[in-house]
Design an enzyme around this catalytic site. Structure first.
Site, short mmCIF file in Angstrom:
data_model
loop_
_atom_site.label_atom_id
_atom_site.label_comp_id
_atom_site.label_asym_id
_atom_site.label_seq_id
_atom_site.Cartn_x
_atom_site.Cartn_y
_atom_site.Cartn_z
N GLU A 1 -7.14 5.77 -6.20
CA GLU A 1 -6.01 6.43 -6.85
C GLU A 1 -5.69 5.77 -8.19
O GLU A 1 -5.32 6.45 -9.14
CB GLU A 1 -4.77 6.39 -5.95
CG GLU A 1 -4.77 7.43 -4.84
CD GLU A 1 -5.74 7.11 -3.70
OE1 GLU A 1 -6.25 5.96 -3.64
OE2 GLU A 1 -6.00 8.00 -2.88
N HIS B 1 1.67 8.12 5.89
CA HIS B 1 1.32 9.45 5.36
C HIS B 1 2.51 10.40 5.44
O HIS B 1 2.32 11.61 5.47
CB HIS B 1 0.17 10.06 6.17
CG HIS B 1 -1.08 9.26 6.14
ND1 HIS B 1 -1.25 8.10 6.86
CD2 HIS B 1 -2.24 9.44 5.48
CE1 HIS B 1 -2.47 7.61 6.65
NE2 HIS B 1 -3.09 8.41 5.80
#
Lengths: 451, 339
Positions: free
Chosen positions: B71, B140
């Site tokens: 990322e 998540h």
């Protein structure tokens, strides 16, 4: 956050209450609505239901104890909620608190719960009130300590202030028996410093001179403005009115007192009818006439809306009627309603206006017909009407003679001067300008007679 | 819907929230060749939540770029691409993974315009699938939007409807500065009317979804729907709630909220992020500092996420964020003067 159990006020005169018995023990489970404890007052005994579900803790007023109303006497914690430290002793309580379960202190999230003791630490002198209540009290000139709070821990809310005002109004109404007749001339407010022929503004039923505020900045500045207030409206005395003719006489009298060489008349609704009546009897002194949604041109009028406005004694009951007056109800903001209600706070003024509506518009009918006056009139005249007017139907304007100019505004209700001042003012300014082109500004001759 | 449309779209269809975003991406890519998509598995796989879908087939691998599982690297490339004049849309698989890219977002994208005296801008759009309710557990399921709302130089939006998801995306692509779009995962399959073609929803403008005079409920993302459902039930009890969907949390639409609270005198803020130091704190403080303060007639209520990581157990997961009954009960207490 634990829910407080409070000594409630169960009758008007009650200031303290005695806990007769608890139905639930310290630490036991309870559900909303379950009988929680019994109270006794001088007059009655009654059962109080639980305000919440959970477990009862910190009982601070044992059976037999007497405490002031509004005092927290126990707390209900949600099932599984960490039990805080016991609340600090309070002067109002007569029983030492029992201690919550000690193992709870290890709970990491306990620190985030506000403790009941924090909530009780304020001094006795300082009134507990919401910002809304403080604002309303300030605006009504009340001090908070005369108001009784119905919220948690006796907190004063906006509704408490309004209830207090209402009660006092009710008392005032009882002593005056509605309204008392007064004498004196109608009040005329002056504004603007122009040197040209003044504009005389006459407001409608249940309004006052402040109703022109939105329009005034748009009016031609070289004409001073005179704002007449009808009897029992704004600051004018509550003079008894027996008929439209009697009311018109008061307006003529006020006009004569002003000793004006001339004036441009602007009248709204009932004020329109009065402006027309004034022009009919003083035609030489009237330079032009602008009638906004005038009364007097036909029989129909929505008396329901008028008496609704006249009757309303509080903001909640006034707001829906005010919204009926305009095309776009969102124009009527909370502030607008509050200001309108403040202007109508005097119950005697409301009683006067109710009677006036009954005199002038019995059974939703306009008892006065001014079409003949309009036919006779020679001064430049125009009618401005909102097509969405729900109070007086704009089609009555079609009865006017062809000489009269007609402006029908789209998406405007009964209050063009408030709904669309920027569109209305040019129409008014134009007629004033045209009328003065036709005829020089009015002056008085040496004897004070209008030329 | 009453939102202003910049260009008159041809037709309104029922699309899911995910389809609306895909539609917005396709409209933008057709109109402007500088628009490119970047992210992990957004190509042939179609994106972790199937938002990009078939866009790689329609626009090719040069414009729909699968980036490596880094990322920080992906975000860095996106910032660089924006600096060179492209209009990149970078997708995180889960907003939680943005923690890995904070350096690029916070220290680079948000600051370069300021540090270089306005010589550059970073027209970057980032999309963050966020929120709980899918059983994806602590790493998540977070709602981190308030983190980004704390950074000057970023704009942060949370669309609650398919219409707003597309409109805010297209507005973000016209914005010269970095815009962070948080998309609640539970909303991806919800449907709503979406016009064809190009239109925008202004960034920084809240949406007054429901009018009422008794209490103002300010909500974001999935909480807007829970607040509206609660408002319907409250109406049956005679409580009229006004519901405001913030849509953008930075910059906040102060005017809409202040006017509403001045009208209703009661405020409740409902959001999924952790309650403390979040959106609720900001909105509450904004009201306390505003002219609406004098109209408050009850304490302000915040309903936010629990002070805990989102649990895996489905019951606990539900309990960790505000649900419709919580909103109902809090609104009742607030309006009936029990708070």
């Amino acid at each position: 956050m634990p829910v407080e159990v409070i000594m409630p006020k169960v009758d008007m005169d009650m200031t303290r209450g005695r806990v007769a018995a608890w139905h639930v023990e310290e630490g036991a489970a309870v559900a909303t609505g379950d009988p929680l404890f019994d109270i006794e007052t001088d007059k009655a005994a009654m059962e109080v239901e639980s305000p919440a579900s959970g477990r009862l803790h910190h009982i601070r007023a044992a059976a037999g104890a007497e405490v002031a109303i509004g005092t927290a006497i126990a707390w209900i914690y949600a099932e599984g909620e960490a039990v805080c430290d016991p609340p600090a002793a309070d002067t109002a309580a007569t029983v030492p608190a029992q201690i919550g379960s000690p193992e709870d202190t290890a709970e990491p999230m306990a620190a985030q719960h506000p403790r009941p003791s924090d909530a009780l630490s304020s001094s006795v002198e300082k009134a507990r009130a919401t910002p809304q209540a403080r604002r309303l009290a300030r605006e009504s000139g009340l001090t908070l300590n005369v108001i009784e709070g119905s919220g948690p821990r006796g907190r004063i809310g906006g509704a408490d202030v309004e209830a207090h005002l209402l009660r006092n109004e009710g008392a005032a109404a009882e002593t005056t028996q509605g309204w008392q007749a007064e004498a004196g001339s109608l009040v005329v407010h002056r504004a603007g410093s122009g040197k040209r022929t003044p504009i005389l503004l006459i407001h409608g039923f249940a309004a006052d001179a402040d109703g022109w505020q939105k329009l005034e900045p748009y009016l031609a500045p070289d004409h001073p403005r005179l704002k007449l207030e009808l009897p029992g409206h704004g600051r004018s005395p509550k003079r008894p009115v027996e008929s439209f003719r009697g009311l018109a006489r008061m307006v003529v009298e006020a006009f004569d007192r002003e000793d004006l060489p001339g004036a441009h008349l602007v009248g709204h609704s009932l004020g329109g009818a009065l402006a027309l009546a004034l022009a009919d009897v003083r035609p030489k002194r009237i330079a032009s006439l602008s009638l906004l949604a005038p009364a007097g041109l036909g029989p129909e009028i929505d008396g329901r809306i008028l008496s609704g406005v006249a009757r309303a004694g509080r903001k909640d009951s006034l707001a829906p009627w005010l919204r009926e007056l305009v095309h776009n109800g969102t124009l009527i903001s909370g502030d607008y309603v509050a200001a309108a209600m403040r202007a109508r706070q005097d119950p005697a003024l409301r009683a006067y206006q109710r009677d006036l509506a009954e005199t002038l518009f019995p059974d939703s009918t306009q008892s006065v017909d001014l079409l003949a006056a309009l036919e006779r009139l020679q001064v430049p005249t125009q009618i401005v009407w909102g097509r969405a007017d729900r109070v007086v139907p704009w089609k009555q304007a079609l009865r006017a003679p062809g000489r009269v100019a007609l402006h029908l505004l789209r998406e405007v209700g009964h209050l063009p001067q408030i709904e669309t001042p920027e569109d209305l003012a040019p129409l008014l300014n134009n007629l004033i300008r045209l009328a003065e082109l036709d005829r020089p500004p009015m002056t008085l001759d040496a004897k004070g007679v209008a030329l | 819907m009453s939102m202003p449309l910049r260009e008159t779209p041809t037709e309104v269809r029922e699309l899911s929230y995910a389809e609306a975003i895909r539609d917005g991406l396709a409209v933008a890519m057709e109109r402007d060749e500088r628009v490119i998509l970047m992210g992990e598995d957004i190509g042939v796989y179609g994106g972790a939540f199937q938002v990009s879908g078939d866009l790689v087939q329609r626009f090719g691998e040069d414009r729909v770029v699968d980036t490596p599982i880094s990322e920080l690297g992906g975000a860095g490339i996106a910032v660089g691409a924006a600096l060179t004049g492209l209009r990149p849309v970078y997708e995180f698989q889960f907003s939680d993974f943005a923690t890995l890219a904070m350096e690029q977002i916070v220290n680079q994208a948000a600051k370069l315009r300021f540090m270089l005296g306005g010589a550059v801008s970073v027209p970057l759009v980032m999309r963050f699938p966020a929120g709980s309710g899918t059983g994806a557990a602590a790493q998540h399921s977070q709602s981190l939007e308030a983190w980004f709302g704390h950074v000057p130089g970023l704009k942060v939006c949370q669309a609650a409807t398919p219409y707003d998801a597309k409109g805010l995306l297209l507005a973000a692509l016209e914005d010269p500065d970095p815009v962070m779009l948080f998309e609640h995962k539970l909303l991806y399959k919800t449907k709503g009317p979406v016009p064809e073609g190009h239109y925008t929803v202004p960034i920084g403008q809240a949406h007054l979804c429901r009018r009422g005079g008794d209490v103002t409920i300010v909500a974001t993302a999935v909480m807007v729907h829970r607040a509206l459902a609660a408002a319907d039930k409250l109406a049956e009890e005679g409580i009229e709630a006004e519901v405001i969907d913030l849509r953008t949390i930075r910059p906040l639409d102060r005017k809409t909220v202040v006017e509403s609270v001045a009208k209703t005198s009661r405020l409740m803020v409902v959001y999924e992020g952790v309650k403390t130091l979040g959106i609720g704190a900001e909105v509450s403080a904004m009201i306390a500092e505003s002219e609406a303060f004098d109209y408050l007639d009850a304490p302000i209520v915040r309903l936010g996420g629990a002070e805990a990581p989102i649990p895996y157990n489905p019951d606990l997961e539900k309990a960790a964020v505000p649900q419709e009954p919580d909103i109902l009960e809090a609104a009742r207490s607030l309006v009936r003067g029990r708070l």
